[in-house]
Structures are given as C-alpha cells and as structure tokens.
Scaffold this active site. Structure first.
Site, short mmCIF file in Angstrom:
data_model
loop_
_atom_site.label_atom_id
_atom_site.label_comp_id
_atom_site.label_asym_id
_atom_site.label_seq_id
_atom_site.Cartn_x
_atom_site.Cartn_y
_atom_site.Cartn_z
CG ASP A 219 0.16 -3.92 2.90
OD1 ASP A 219 0.41 -3.34 1.82
OD2 ASP A 219 0.04 -3.31 3.98
CG HIS B 129 -0.49 0.33 2.50
ND1 HIS B 129 -0.14 -0.63 3.42
CD2 HIS B 129 -0.27 1.52 3.09
CE1 HIS B 129 0.27 -0.05 4.54
NE2 HIS B 129 0.21 1.26 4.35
CB SER C 282 2.88 2.19 6.02
OG SER C 282 1.68 2.33 6.71
#
Length: 167
Positions: free
Chosen positions: A54, A23, A137
C-alpha cells in the site's frame, strides 16, 4: 488529488518525490498536489505503485525551490504509549493534525478491496489512537521530534458492521 479521490502524502526529497498510499493513487497516473502552506496546485505524475505494501510514489512535474523533505525516524523504536501526530487532509480539511498515542506495534492489518485498490495485508504496522479519516491516507504519522514513523493508512472499523469503530 485525483479525478476520483483525495489523499495526503509526504515529501520524500527536494526533487519533488512524494510518498503516499497505493490506495490513494488507485489507477490514476496524473495528480494535482497542493503543498502545506500553499494554495497553488502543482501537477504530478506516478513514479510507481506497490499495492502489496500500500505504498506509491508520485513526482511533482515542477518542484518549487526550497522544497523541504520530511525527516524519517526509526519505526522499530516506536514504543507503546508514545505520543503521535497524524498529519493530512481529512475530509478535505487541509493541513490537519490529530494527536494520539501508540496503542500497539507490530500489527498485521488487512485493507478492504475497493475500486482501484486490490486490498493488502500489511505487517509491522503502528496502531495509534489519533483520528484517521478519509483524506488522511498517505499522510505522515510523526513523533514529537517531527520524524515520520509511519504512514496513515486506514482507520479501525467494526468487523461486523463495516462501520467506524466505536469511540
């Protein structure tokens, strides 16, 4: 950094491969990377993206000499109450570290669908109380032996409001 976003990553090898979240890369294929302790931006390209997990790998076009890969630990040995450090660039603040404790292991989490990310249902996650913010992230979740035991993926949200979970 992409044209539309910011994230973190983990140096996987001395050839310039960097692991991050799918992502984070979204639909981008070209990136600008700034390594910790440096201000010189480096170019990188997409090696592969695995949205169902992911995960993504990007590669520096010209890796600098002396690039030091992260040391990976065994995430199956993570224990409740263990101290963790979440590393990354939250909110664009480079080289940040937050501390937390492992509050659960083996969690299954669902990522929301967003532009450039189909969302994912990911199992066997480590839940920590370390603060995770946009920009964290793809960064490393490490133990006190400086071993990567996870990859920062998402922060808890309040299901009814889609806002951040109350502290």
């Amino acid at each position: 950094t992409t044209a539309s976003g910011l994230g973190s990553g983990i140096v996987y090898d001395d050839k310039g491969d960097i692991v991050t979240n799918a992502h984070v890369v979204g639909t981008a294929t070209a990136f600008t990377v700034t390594l910790a302790g440096s201000t010189k931006p480096l170019d990188a390209t997409l090696v592969g993206s695995y949205p169902d997990s992911d995960l993504a790998v990007i590669r520096l076009s010209s890796p600098p000499g002396g690039l030091r890969p992260a040391v990976f630990g065994d995430s199956n040995k993570v224990e409740l109450g263990q101290i963790t450090l979440a590393m990354g660039s939250p909110l664009g603040l480079s080289s940040s570290v937050t501390q937390g404790i492992v509050s659960a292991t083996g969690r299954t989490v669902s990522e929301p669908r967003t532009e450039g990310s189909p969302g994912a249902v990911i199992g066997n996650m480590v839940q920590t109380s370390a603060a995770i913010n946009p920009g964290n992230s793809g960064g490393a979740l490490v133990n006190l032996d400086s071993q990567v035991i996870g990859i920062n993926t998402l922060a808890a949200t309040e299901p009814d409001s889609s806002g951040a979970a109350a502290p």
